[in-house]
Scaffold this active site. Structure first.
Site, short mmCIF file in Angstrom:
data_model
loop_
_atom_site.label_atom_id
_atom_site.label_comp_id
_atom_site.label_asym_id
_atom_site.label_seq_id
_atom_site.Cartn_x
_atom_site.Cartn_y
_atom_site.Cartn_z
CG ASP A 281 -1.26 2.57 6.86
OD1 ASP A 281 -2.01 2.25 5.66
OD2 ASP A 281 -1.41 3.27 7.40
CG ASP B 87 -1.63 1.40 1.29
OD1 ASP B 87 -2.42 1.57 0.42
OD2 ASP B 87 -1.83 1.58 2.47
CG ASP C 248 -4.17 -1.52 2.94
OD1 ASP C 248 -4.29 -1.36 1.74
OD2 ASP C 248 -3.62 -0.61 3.66
#
Length: 754
Positions: A642, A443, A646
């Site tokens: 985080d 990410d 996700d």
């Protein structure tokens, strides 16, 4: 239903009508949401709901049934398919109780058997006969009651021909206990060579009980770890508010339970509240924090006709929305479903121990059978006694005492070493999978970057100073709640600038802000704002293009109808990310970035770090789809992120890696958490995983090598040379030696350099 109004039953007056109820519970439910029941929405909702909860086996996902139970293949307790259950974990409660009973018996048994070796003559105090019968008294409840689930699983493994650790435990514990009981009650059946000076035959109750206690310890730890996987689902479900403010057709409003909301209901969302369900805006304008879905910190402007997502946060304005998708149809429910499905699809893999056991068990049983009949037909008198001793010695020496320690000891040591370096490991499976990863999906926001906008550039135009441009921009933005505004104000504060007061502040949805600062009319926003106020910004937009190519968000500042400068804000790349990416590339990993941010910003970050691929503008389902796509190509994937968005991808990957500074849902969905929140921990986690997997393989070697070497000796292969059988006591000693080797080897992980 007919209610006797004179029987003291509860009643309620609503909009001039009095309603009577059979009991207080019905009264309370109606009082919480009268419209839900009077409008017929309850009947509509009941038609759509499925009340049957399905359960499946974590080891054999093809087993699906309504309600809890046990797996007919492996005997494990079934788990809810949605990942959560309001019921307590009965297997964990039962195994914890059996574990403590086993420990309670194992401690005095060890004192009885090992005491004389350390100068504690307990057996002399009691007398050998009393000591042996006391051992039987302590071991019987453990073997005959506490270990019953293990014997059931072992028997199931034999019936289904899926030989595993349970088969070994059943055979080893059963043979050790049965042999010991016969030796206690009928010592005369055994040859003189096996009897001690006191006339008693050695017994192995403590071996059986200690094995059971160790296995229960591993099972309880595993069950607790599996129970924690539901925490991710619960954390996601908690993102939606428990109530929604219902707006009735006559204009009245009240807070109704969220589960009563149906498609078409109108709801009010006040500033600072979470949006209760997926909906379309009917009235009002606001900015909505959609980081739950996109992962990006910049709120999105919303007005009439725009769609909003349940669980996202309304930042400023008040809205009237119409519910579009509720319950299981909402985006949040779909994210919950993706996480639950991904966690369930990652059924715990059969460990290395089980793979070895699949051929070791039949071989041991075959050797024991051959030894028994060989001694029975060709052995010296008493042939039956010799045949029993040989067969039992084979089964005892093959009993997996060290096998129960091989993986847990390595994992326990490795997790401790990882914690020292800020790498938290949730379970053994995460480490095993991490060692085999070849592709890393990252990410962007909060993982590669800081996750918070920061002022990066101030470009003065129209002969102004940088400080003047920033001072005017900060004066306007100080009255705004936008995250970009916070970055500009923070930038001015860091430079110790005096920020003037603003008069007539106005926020223009989707464009920017306006106001009067120090007798000047000031605008700050995008090109659409400049066009709306008739400001010529053509030259400034060309300069802004260069900054935008670097992934920065650029705002134009106009003073009295002239562009005075540019202010750029960006989410900066973490200092540790550059070196971490180089290290991971050197380790042979392919690195892909998947972000909800726009293509231009994503490409700029990818260029700076030299990433192999980038996917921009992706939603939670897209990130999970990317992981599935990589799986289909044969890649072993780790996902680092985080955010709430996700979570599905973290759960679907071979191993999920969460930044410790991120959302609780991400941490719960991941197998590895990096406390420092930077990518250098990924390289450390891989180093730790490789070393741990290597250590486990070494432990399995130690767990089996003594036992395997001892099996033919226990069967009597050296009898023609030595004239003696291997005593079961020596068999038990070999089993203990393998345990010592396993523990010593696992402790070497403490010195691992990360």
């Amino acid at each position: 239903m007919t209610v006797n109004v004179n029987a003291g039953k509860p009643s309620l007056t609503y909009k001039g009508e009095t309603y009577h109820f059979c009991n207080p519970k019905c009264h309370d439910r109606f009082e919480a949401d009268p419209y839900f029941y009077l409008s017929g929405n309850k009947a509509k909702l009941a038609e759509k709901q499925d009340t049957n909860s399905l359960y499946t086996c974590p080891m054999d996902p093809e087993i699906v049934q309504e309600g809890p139970g046990t797996c007919p293949i492996c005997g494990m307790a079934l788990e809810p398919m949605d990942g959560v259950s309001d019921e307590p974990n009965h297997e964990l409660i039962d195994f914890t109780r059996r574990f403590w009973v086993s420990v309670g018996a194992a401690i005095p048994l060890l004192v009885l058997t090992m005491g004389p070796m350390i100068g504690l003559p307990v057996r002399d105090w009691l007398g050998e006969t009393v000591a042996i019968y006391l051992e039987l008294f302590l071991a019987a409840p453990v073997v005959l009651w506490a270990a019953l689930p293990f014997f059931q699983r072992g028997w199931t493994s034999i019936k289904t021909r899926h030989f595993n650790m349970w088969t070994l435990i059943m055979l080893g514990v059963g043979s050790a206990f049965t042999y010991s009981v016969v030796a206690t009650l009928f010592p005369g059946l055994f040859p003189q060579s096996l009897q001690m000076a006191s006339g008693h035959v050695p017994v192995y109750y403590e071996a059986a009980v200690v094995i059971i206690a160790l296995v229960f310890l591993g099972q309880v730890l595993e069950l607790r770890a599996r129970e924690r996987t539901g925490d991710a689902i619960r954390a996601l479900m908690d993102l939606a508010p428990k109530t929604a403010r219902r707006v009735l057709p006559d204009g009245d409003e009240y807070d109704a339970p969220l589960e009563n909301i149906v498609e078409g209901d109108r709801l009010r969302v006040r500033p600072g509240e979470a949006i209760p369900t997926d909906a379309v805006v009917i009235e009002g304008t606001t900015s909505v924090d959609e980081s739950m879905i996109t992962g990006e910190p910049v709120p999105q402007e919303k007005g009439a006709g725009d769609h909003v997502t349940g669980g996202t946060l309304n930042k400023s304005g008040s809205l009237i929305v119409e519910a579009e998708a509720v319950g299981n149809d909402s985006v949040l429910a779909q994210i919950v479903g993706m996480v639950a499905n991904a966690q369930r699809s990652r059924a715990p893999i059969q460990g290395l121990a089980d793979r070895v056991a699949s051929w070791f068990v039949p071989a041991v049983v075959l050797v024991a059978i051959i030894a028994f009949f060989t001694w029975l037909f060709v052995g010296p008198s008493p042939a039956l006694a010799y045949s029993i001793v040989a067969a039992v010695s084979v089964l005892i020496i093959a009993c997996p005492c060290a096998l129960g320690l091989a993986t847990p000891m390595s994992i326990m040591t490795a997790t401790g070493r990882g914690a020292q370096a800020g790498v938290l490991i949730k379970d053994a499976e995460a480490l095993e999978r991490m060692a085999r990863v070849d592709t890393l999906v990252l990410d962007k926001t909060g993982t590669i970057t800081e996750g918070k906008p920061k002022l990066t550039d101030v470009v003065p135009l129209d002969f102004r100073e940088k400080a003047d441009v920033l001072r005017l921009a900060a004066a306007l933005e100080r009255a705004s709640e936008h995250p970009l505004a916070e970055a500009i104000v923070a930038g001015a504060r860091e430079r110790n600038l005096d920020v003037a007061q603003v008069d007539g502040f106005q926020a223009i949805t989707g464009k920017g802000v306006a106001g009067r600062v120090s007798e000047n009319d000031v605008l700050l926003g995008n090109a659409a704002l400049m066009e709306a106020y008739g400001v010529d910004a053509a030259d400034a937009l060309e300069k802004a293009e260069d900054l935008q190519q670097d992934g920065k968000t650029v705002m134009l500042l106009a003073v009295d109808q002239k562009v005075a400068g540019l202010v750029a804000v960006a989410d900066p790349i973490k200092e540790s990310s550059v070196e971490a990416i180089k290290s991971l590339h050197a380790a042979g990993l392919k690195i892909i970035m998947a972000t909800g941010d726009n293509e231009r910003t994503a490409r700029a970050v990818a260029r700076t770090l030299g990433l192999d691929d980038v996917r921009a503008g992706v939603l939670p389902a897209d990130k999970k789809a990317l992981v599935d796509e990589l799986h289909a190509r044969g890649h072993k994937v780790a996902m680092a992120g985080d955010g709430i968005n996700d979570a599905p991808a973290l759960a679907a990957a071979e191993v999920g890696i969460a930044m410790g500074s991120g959302a609780d849902v991400a941490v719960e969905s991941a197998g590895i958490t990096l406390l420092r929140g930077d990518l250098s921990g990924v390289a450390q986690a891989r180093t730790l995983a490789l070393a741990t997997l290597r250590n486990i393989k070494q432990n399995l070697f130690f767990a089996f090598v003594y036992n395997s070497a001892g099996v033919p000796i226990a069967a009597g292969i050296l009898y023609p040379v030595t004239g003696a059988l291997l005593s079961p006591m020596i068999a038990a000693a070999a089993m203990s030696l393998s345990s010592v080797s396993v523990i010593s080897n696992a402790l070497r992980l403490r010195q691992l350099k990360l």
